[in-house]
Design a protein around this motif. Structure first.
Motif, PDB file in Angstrom:
ATOM      1  N   ALA A   1       0.773  -1.311   0.054  1.00 42.50           N
ATOM      2  CA  ALA A   1       0.012   0.024   0.233  1.00 42.50           C
ATOM      3  C   ALA A   1       0.774   1.280   0.059  1.00 42.50           C
ATOM      4  N   TRP A   2       2.021   1.160   0.919  1.00 41.02           N
ATOM      5  CA  TRP A   2       2.803   2.510   0.854  1.00 41.02           C
ATOM      6  C   TRP A   2       3.347   2.539  -0.427  1.00 41.02           C
ATOM      7  N   VAL A   3       4.121   1.666  -0.858  1.00 38.72           N
ATOM      8  CA  VAL A   3       4.892   1.798  -2.334  1.00 38.72           C
ATOM      9  C   VAL A   3       3.806   2.319  -3.318  1.00 38.72           C
ATOM     10  N   THR A   4       2.626   1.651  -3.387  1.00 40.35           N
ATOM     11  CA  THR A   4       1.416   1.981  -4.415  1.00 40.35           C
ATOM     12  C   THR A   4       1.268   3.664  -4.118  1.00 40.35           C
ATOM     13  N   VAL A   5       0.870   3.869  -2.987  1.00 37.80           N
ATOM     14  CA  VAL A   5       0.567   5.546  -2.764  1.00 37.80           C
ATOM     15  C   VAL A   5       1.539   6.464  -3.301  1.00 37.80           C
ATOM     16  N   VAL A   6       2.800   5.981  -2.611  1.00 40.54           N
ATOM     17  CA  VAL A   6       3.937   7.048  -2.898  1.00 40.54           C
ATOM     18  C   VAL A   6       4.317   7.104  -4.291  1.00 40.54           C
ATOM     19  N   SER A   7       4.220   5.964  -5.047  1.00 43.74           N
ATOM     20  CA  SER A   7       4.284   5.913  -6.623  1.00 43.74           C
ATOM     21  C   SER A   7       3.319   6.573  -7.181  1.00 43.74           C
ATOM     22  N   LEU A   8       2.024   6.617  -6.928  1.00 42.52           N
ATOM     23  CA  LEU A   8       0.971   7.370  -7.562  1.00 42.52           C
ATOM     24  C   LEU A   8       1.281   8.761  -7.320  1.00 42.52           C
ATOM     25  N   LEU A   9       1.640   9.217  -5.868  1.00 48.54           N
ATOM     26  CA  LEU A   9       2.005  10.581  -5.576  1.00 48.54           C
ATOM     27  C   LEU A   9       3.101  11.043  -6.567  1.00 48.54           C
ATOM     28  N   TYR A  10       4.193  10.506  -6.692  1.00 45.72           N
ATOM     29  CA  TYR A  10       5.355  10.674  -7.293  1.00 45.72           C
ATOM     30  C   TYR A  10       4.781  11.040  -8.930  1.00 45.72           C
ATOM     31  N   ASP A  11       4.163  10.151  -9.461  1.00 44.80           N
ATOM     32  CA  ASP A  11       4.172  10.039 -10.995  1.00 44.80           C
ATOM     33  C   ASP A  11       3.043  11.156 -11.070  1.00 44.80           C
ATOM     34  N   PHE A  12       1.838  11.495 -10.335  1.00 43.32           N
ATOM     35  CA  PHE A  12       0.931  12.355 -10.899  1.00 43.32           C
ATOM     36  C   PHE A  12       0.998  13.562 -10.093  1.00 43.32           C
ATOM     37  N   ALA A  13       1.095  13.686  -8.624  1.00 45.42           N
ATOM     38  CA  ALA A  13       0.975  14.870  -8.014  1.00 45.42           C
ATOM     39  C   ALA A  13       2.303  15.833  -7.861  1.00 45.42           C
ATOM     40  N   PHE A  14       3.431  14.998  -8.087  1.00 43.04           N
ATOM     41  CA  PHE A  14       4.637  15.691  -7.788  1.00 43.04           C
ATOM     42  C   PHE A  14       5.574  15.087  -9.107  1.00 43.04           C
ATOM     43  N   ALA A  15       5.056  15.189 -10.093  1.00 43.70           N
ATOM     44  CA  ALA A  15       5.781  14.832 -11.494  1.00 43.70           C
ATOM     45  C   ALA A  15       6.851  15.364 -11.993  1.00 43.70           C
ATOM     46  N   ASP A  16       6.984  16.895 -11.595  1.00 40.96           N
ATOM     47  CA  ASP A  16       8.076  17.742 -11.993  1.00 40.96           C
ATOM     48  C   ASP A  16       9.249  17.575 -10.960  1.00 40.96           C
ATOM     49  N   THR A  17       9.079  16.827  -9.883  1.00 38.43           N
ATOM     50  CA  THR A  17       9.973  16.912  -8.742  1.00 38.43           C
ATOM     51  C   THR A  17      11.385  15.834  -9.053  1.00 38.43           C
ATOM     52  N   PRO A  18      12.369  16.314  -8.543  1.00 35.22           N
ATOM     53  CA  PRO A  18      13.547  15.433  -8.708  1.00 35.22           C
ATOM     54  C   PRO A  18      13.301  13.860  -8.186  1.00 35.22           C
TER      55      PRO A  18
ATOM     56  N   TRP B   1      15.070  12.380  -5.842  1.00 35.54           N
ATOM     57  CA  TRP B   1      15.503  12.040  -4.724  1.00 35.54           C
ATOM     58  C   TRP B   1      13.994  12.271  -3.979  1.00 35.54           C
ATOM     59  N   VAL B   2      13.052  12.983  -4.483  1.00 38.82           N
ATOM     60  CA  VAL B   2      11.917  13.339  -3.647  1.00 38.82           C
ATOM     61  C   VAL B   2      11.162  11.738  -3.546  1.00 38.82           C
ATOM     62  N   LEU B   3      11.326  10.984  -4.412  1.00 43.79           N
ATOM     63  CA  LEU B   3      10.747   9.828  -4.439  1.00 43.79           C
ATOM     64  C   LEU B   3      11.253   8.870  -3.333  1.00 43.79           C
ATOM     65  N   TYR B   4      12.717   8.891  -3.081  1.00 42.64           N
ATOM     66  CA  TYR B   4      13.386   8.193  -2.104  1.00 42.64           C
ATOM     67  C   TYR B   4      13.083   8.736  -0.857  1.00 42.64           C
ATOM     68  N   MET B   5      12.965   9.896  -0.663  1.00 42.78           N
ATOM     69  CA  MET B   5      12.490  10.441   0.569  1.00 42.78           C
ATOM     70  C   MET B   5      11.108  10.083   0.930  1.00 42.78           C
ATOM     71  N   PHE B   6      10.177  10.092   0.200  1.00 44.20           N
ATOM     72  CA  PHE B   6       8.632   9.613   0.382  1.00 44.20           C
ATOM     73  C   PHE B   6       8.935   8.014   0.828  1.00 44.20           C
ATOM     74  N   MET B   7       9.620   7.209   0.174  1.00 44.28           N
ATOM     75  CA  MET B   7       9.977   5.822   0.394  1.00 44.28           C
ATOM     76  C   MET B   7      10.480   5.575   1.939  1.00 44.28           C
ATOM     77  N   LEU B   8      11.543   6.444   2.078  1.00 44.23           N
ATOM     78  CA  LEU B   8      12.177   6.434   3.559  1.00 44.23           C
ATOM     79  C   LEU B   8      11.125   6.841   4.474  1.00 44.23           C
ATOM     80  N   ALA B   9      10.264   7.676   4.114  1.00 45.17           N
ATOM     81  CA  ALA B   9       9.036   8.152   5.060  1.00 45.17           C
ATOM     82  C   ALA B   9       8.187   6.769   5.537  1.00 45.17           C
ATOM     83  N   GLY B  10       8.312   5.932   4.644  1.00 46.86           N
ATOM     84  CA  GLY B  10       7.574   4.846   5.184  1.00 46.86           C
ATOM     85  C   GLY B  10       8.004   3.981   6.367  1.00 46.86           C
ATOM     86  N   ILE B  11       9.263   4.362   6.997  1.00 50.03           N
ATOM     87  CA  ILE B  11       9.599   3.697   8.075  1.00 50.03           C
ATOM     88  C   ILE B  11       9.097   4.177   9.185  1.00 50.03           C
TER      89      ILE B  11
END
Length: 85
Positions: A39-56, A58-68
């Motif tokens: 669920a976490w990886v799905t939500v983060v991937s969707l956020l990164y692909d659509f809501a934050f599409a123009d970000t670098p 490393w933002v994806l990696y920070m979102f993934m690390l926030a899962g811990i």
């Protein structure tokens, strides 16, 4: 060979037996962990692909690390809610 060689002990469990017993003892927790991770990886991937599409990236990696901390926060609060019930 020495006397303490673990392969000589016929009563010792094999690796497959140990894994099987570990999984059977922790089945519920392992399933919860897997569902949370998916669920976490799905939500983060969707956020990164659509809501934050123009970000670098490393933002994806920070979102993934926030899962811990999110994982531990979710399950600690769930445990506290169960104890208060």
């Amino acid at each position: 060979m020495t006397e303490t060689d673990p392969t000589d002990d016929p009563d010792e469990e094999g690796l497959a037996d140990r894994v099987r017993s570990h999984v059977s003892e922790n089945r519920g927790g392992m399933l919860q962990d897997l569902v949370f991770a998916i669920a976490w990886v799905t939500v983060v991937s969707l956020l990164y692909d659509f809501a934050f599409a123009d970000t670098p990236q490393w933002v994806l990696y920070m979102f993934m690390l926030a899962g811990i901390p999110a994982y531990f926060g979710f399950f600690i609060s769930l445990n506290m809610a169960r104890q208060q019930r």
